[in-house]
Each structure stands twice: as C-alpha cells, then as structure tokens.
Design an enzyme around this catalytic site. Structure first.
Site, short mmCIF file in Angstrom:
data_model
loop_
_atom_site.label_atom_id
_atom_site.label_comp_id
_atom_site.label_asym_id
_atom_site.label_seq_id
_atom_site.Cartn_x
_atom_site.Cartn_y
_atom_site.Cartn_z
N LYS A 77 -27.35 17.13 -27.35
CA LYS A 77 -26.67 17.90 -26.31
C LYS A 77 -27.25 19.31 -26.24
CE LYS A 77 -21.85 18.95 -24.98
NZ LYS A 77 -20.45 18.89 -25.42
N SER A 152 -17.49 16.77 -22.00
CA SER A 152 -18.60 17.52 -21.49
C SER A 152 -19.96 16.96 -21.91
CB SER A 152 -18.50 18.98 -21.99
OG SER A 152 -18.56 19.04 -23.39
N SER A 176 -14.87 15.71 -25.79
CA SER A 176 -16.17 15.66 -25.11
C SER A 176 -17.16 14.64 -25.64
CB SER A 176 -16.82 17.03 -25.13
OG SER A 176 -16.25 17.83 -24.14
N1 GLN Z 1 -12.50 18.57 -21.33
C1 GLN Z 1 -12.12 19.43 -22.38
C2 GLN Z 1 -12.35 20.87 -21.99
O1 GLN Z 1 -12.78 21.07 -20.89
C3 GLN Z 1 -12.87 19.09 -23.64
C4 GLN Z 1 -14.20 19.71 -23.71
C5 GLN Z 1 -14.92 19.47 -25.01
O2 GLN Z 1 -14.51 18.70 -25.84
N2 GLN Z 1 -15.97 20.25 -25.20
O3 GLN Z 1 -12.10 21.78 -22.70
#
Ligand code: GLN
Length: 475
Positions: A77, A152, A176
């Site tokens: 990532k 994400s 994410s």
């Molecule tokens: N969707 C969640 C957020 O926007 C989780 C994001 C993540 O785990 N980085 O914070």
C-alpha cells in the site's frame, strides 16, 4: 500460467522446475500492463527491480537457500515506506516523496525473499472506505462493472483479485484491510494492535493503525503475519510476545469445537442487504452443523462504535497530519509570500476534501472548549466498548458478523454523503477501537455476483486460533 491461490503451490512448482520467479514476475507484469489502466490498483510498478530480485531468488532456490516467502510476489500500500521509492499516501501533499527508510514490515518481507512488485492505490492517508478519496483516481473492483474496490486499501485488494500479484500488505485503522478484502472476495487480516511494528507506516490514527495482509488464502495471510509480526526496536509500542508458527495449521478434521457468539444487532439489523444477511445466517447454521456452539449476543453499545471511532481517529489524524506543512517534505504551494500563508495554501491545496474535513473535525474535538465533551468522552466509551468486548471473549472464542452491511457500492454512490460512507464501517471499526485481531473471509456472492465477507474477531494475541478457525471456513 496456473491460477495460483497460495505460496505453497508456487514453491512446490518452483522446486519441481515447472515455474520460475522470473516467469511469475513476468506474468504479473503482463497482467498489470493489461489491466491496471482500467483498474488503477498500482500507483508505481517496480518492474526492473522485481525482475532482478526474481533472478536472485531463482538462484537461491537452486542453491537451497531460499527464504520463507521466496516465490511470493507482493504489492504494498502507498502508505508504507520503502526506501528509495515514492510513498505518497494517496495524497497530492506527498506527490513524488521518496522514502528515506523502509517500513519494518516491508523490510521483513524483503528479508524473507518476497518480491515487491509495486506500490498500491489507496484512499488519501487511509481515510475512506471505497478508494475514491485517492488523489490518483479511484481504483475499480474487478468483480463488477462500475463497483468500488472498498477502502482504504483498495488497490491492495484489487491487485490480488485481478492477479497482478499474489498478496498485498495493507493497513487497517477501521477496516481498511478487511473491507476491501470482503468487497473483492479475498482474505484480509487485521492483527492485534501492537502485533506488527508501525515503523514506516505513514500515520493516520496511531492508536488504531495496523498493518495487515490481503491474500487469496488464509494460509498465506498466516505466513505473512509470521514474517511481519514481532518485536522491533524502531517501535517501542510493539509487543514482545513470541510469534507462533501461524501457518502450521492442524488437519481440518482435528479442528476444535469453538464457542461462537454472533452480534445480534449486526446480523438482525434492518440496514443489512438481504443477500448479506442470508449468507451470514447460512454460515451460522453451517457452523452449528459442524459442532460449534453458536449463540446470539447482545451488544447494546454498537450504536457508539462509529461515533467513538470517528471522534478519536479524527483527533489523532489532526495531530499526525500537522507535520505536512510544506516545509519538511512533500508539496509546497507556489504562491505564498509569507510563512503563514504558505502553510495555509500548502495544506488547502495539498490535502483532498475528506482529509481536510477530518482535520477540521479532529481539531474541533480537541479544542479547549470541546475536549471533554468529545475527546475525553469518546476515550471513556472506548474503554466501555473494550471491557464489554473482552467480557464477551471470556465466554466465546470468537465474535462473528458480516464484514460489511452490503457488498461493494456503485462508484460515486456514497461520495456525496460522508455519513452514509462512514456507516459502511459499522462492523469493522470495533476491532480497532478495542485493539483486537479480526479477519474477513469470503462468504459467497450476492445476486450481482459481488463478493460477501464474513468477519471473525478474537481475543488479544489469539491470531493462532483465529487463523486456524478462518482456515476451516475458507480452506
Ligand atoms: N473507512 C475507515 C475510515 O475512513 C477506515 C479506514 C482505515 O482503516 N484506514 O477511517
């Protein structure tokens, strides 16, 4: 090229002379060349480097010195630092930023002879649930026309889904890793908080952030965790707990019978897509038929999961992201004559809309007048959720629920309404709020052929049992 699901099969074929690391890398590079233009899973491809490394590992195979992950082609990532490579966190503010050092987890992959093929698209700083918040464009789900990848770590999931690499390392602050894995029909593991070093992970919310693998098989997720977990002098929060041989599963026939609690509020929620509900109920019935004890548990605090998560993560983000000021690294506005204007313009131009929203929310909940009403209160609720979850995990080995209330959304479906977007995180954030390990495994498809995920959460440092159980669900 064979459709490889796990590293073990690749290694066996390399040993048998049926395939080489070079051939594998060439195959993945061809897929990237063909598919990435549309899917946008990779932001950078390290083609020459990956090929050179492949030759080196092929040589090691011949000499009998190949490491544990030899033959595994991995993507990382864009939130993970890799020395000499660009790590932009999916943000314009870090456009072209070259890492000065390598994240511990990435370093350990390299030391175990994995081949890193490129860096993957994600929501800016990990803030998002669909990968639509990337400064480099959204990433598309390969399972359906015009569907989001999940976020994400969307690029990390789609890269595996579309066979552009065997596995990925993502990060999970509130789901994410698990959510895109669920949306793409893959396995996504979020380890216990402190199980894996955060050194070199660009911080979003430091008391939530975890690095975790996205793979096709539970076995590979276990192998990757074995490699990346464990003490690290660069991150004093990492646990010294020994790292077990997670991938050494006992034969399925010897699987223990577990006590499983399912979150009643989650499974019976009216907001659940009908097919997700049906698949979850069917899975629970199957578990019972396997001889496990399956019981409904009440979790009245479920309505506090999201507020707690979004208050605390935005607070931590507003602090963490203060370092991006146009001075130390990354983007700097071209038009400022004094320092304060430079800060303001750099941040206004460099950060995307969602990141700016969260910085403002976080600054608000940390402000002197509202600190106690929001930040302190959310910390207290975090404790209550943790205590209650721990209590349930005294009684049950695992807590289960769907990974997400629905399957992958259509592109653009949720982008206008942040609350709708945040609601999709309802079932995943709990594990981060309480710091416990959780995994998403595939659980069938909906009527449009979109993957459904099933989530299992376990007690702190219970990854061994969690992975063994997940393996029995997705052998
Ligand atoms: N969707 C969640 C957020 O926007 C989780 C994001 C993540 O785990 N980085 O914070």
């Amino acid at each position: 090229m064979k459709n490889y699901i796990k590293l073990k099969d690749i290694q066996a074929d390399i040993q048998a002379g049926e395939v080489t690391c070079r051939a594998l890398v060439e195959y993945y590079l061809k897929n990237i060349a063909e598919k990435n233009g549309k899917l946008n899973a990779f932001l950078q491809v390290f083609d020459q480097e990956a090929l050179a490394k492949a030759d080196e590992i092929d040589q090691k195979f011949r000499q009998g010195t190949a490491g544990k992950l030899a033959g595994m082609v991995v993507g990382i990532k864009d939130l993970l630092c890799y020395k000499g490579h660009v790590s932009s966190a999916g943000s314009k503010i870090l456009e072209g930023f070259e890492s000065q050092f390598t994240a511990t987890a990435v370093q350990r992959l390299l030391e175990a002879d994995a081949i890193i093929i490129g860096s993957q698209n994600c929501d800016e700083f990990g803030m998002g649930s669909t990968n639509e918040n990337s400064a480099y464009g959204a990433c598309l789900n390969a399972a359906g026309e015009n569907r989001v990848a999940g976020g994400s770590s969307g690029g990390s999931a789609v890269a595996v889904q579309a066979d552009m690499c065997l596995a990925s390392l993502g990060t999970d602050t509130g789901g994410s890793v698990r959510m895109p894995a669920g949306f793409c029909g893959l396995v996504g593991l979020k380890p216990t908080y402190t199980r894996v070093s955060r050194w070199g992970l660009i911080a979003y919310a430091s008391s939530f952030d975890c690095i975790g693998p996205i793979t096709k098989s539970v076995e590979d997720a276990a192998l990757l965790l074995e490699v990346i977990a464990g003490a690290d002098t660069q991150d004093s929060t990492v646990s010294n707990e020994p790292v077990p041989a997670y991938a050494a599963f006992a034969p399925l026939a010897q699987s223990p019978k577990y006590r499983i609690g399912y979150l009643k509020e989650a499974v019976e929620s009216t907001g659940l897509q009908a097919e997700v509900k049906a698949a979850t109920v069917a899975k629970l019935a199957w578990l019972e038929a396997q001889g496990h004890t399956v019981e409904a548990v009440d979790f009245p605090l479920i309505k506090y999961f999201l507020p707690t998560y979004y208050i605390l993560t935005t607070a931590e983000a507003s602090s963490n992201l203060s370092r991006f000021d146009g001075v130390k690294y990354g983007y700097r506005t071209a038009q400022a004559s004094d320092l304060i204007t430079m800060y303001k313009k750099t941040r206004a131009e460099g950060f995307g809309k969602e990141v700016r929203r969260r910085i403002m929310l976080g600054t608000f909940v940390l402000s002197a007048s509202y600190y106690d009403a929001y930040y302190t209160k959310a910390q207290k609720v975090r404790r209550l959720i943790k205590d209650y979850t721990d209590q349930l995990l005294q009684k049950y080995d695992f807590l289960v629920c769907p990974t997400t209330p629905t399957t992958a959304y259509k592109m653009g479906e949720k982008t206008e309404d942040p609350i709708q977007m945040y609601l999709g995180d309802l079932f995943t954030v709990q594990a981060n709020v309480v710091g416990l390990p959780a995994i998403s495994v595939p659980n069938g498809l909906d009527n449009d052929g979109m993957p459904i995920g099933f989530q299992v959460m376990a007690g702190a440092f219970q990854e061994e049992a969690l992975l063994a159980f997940a393996h029995s669900l997705h052998p």
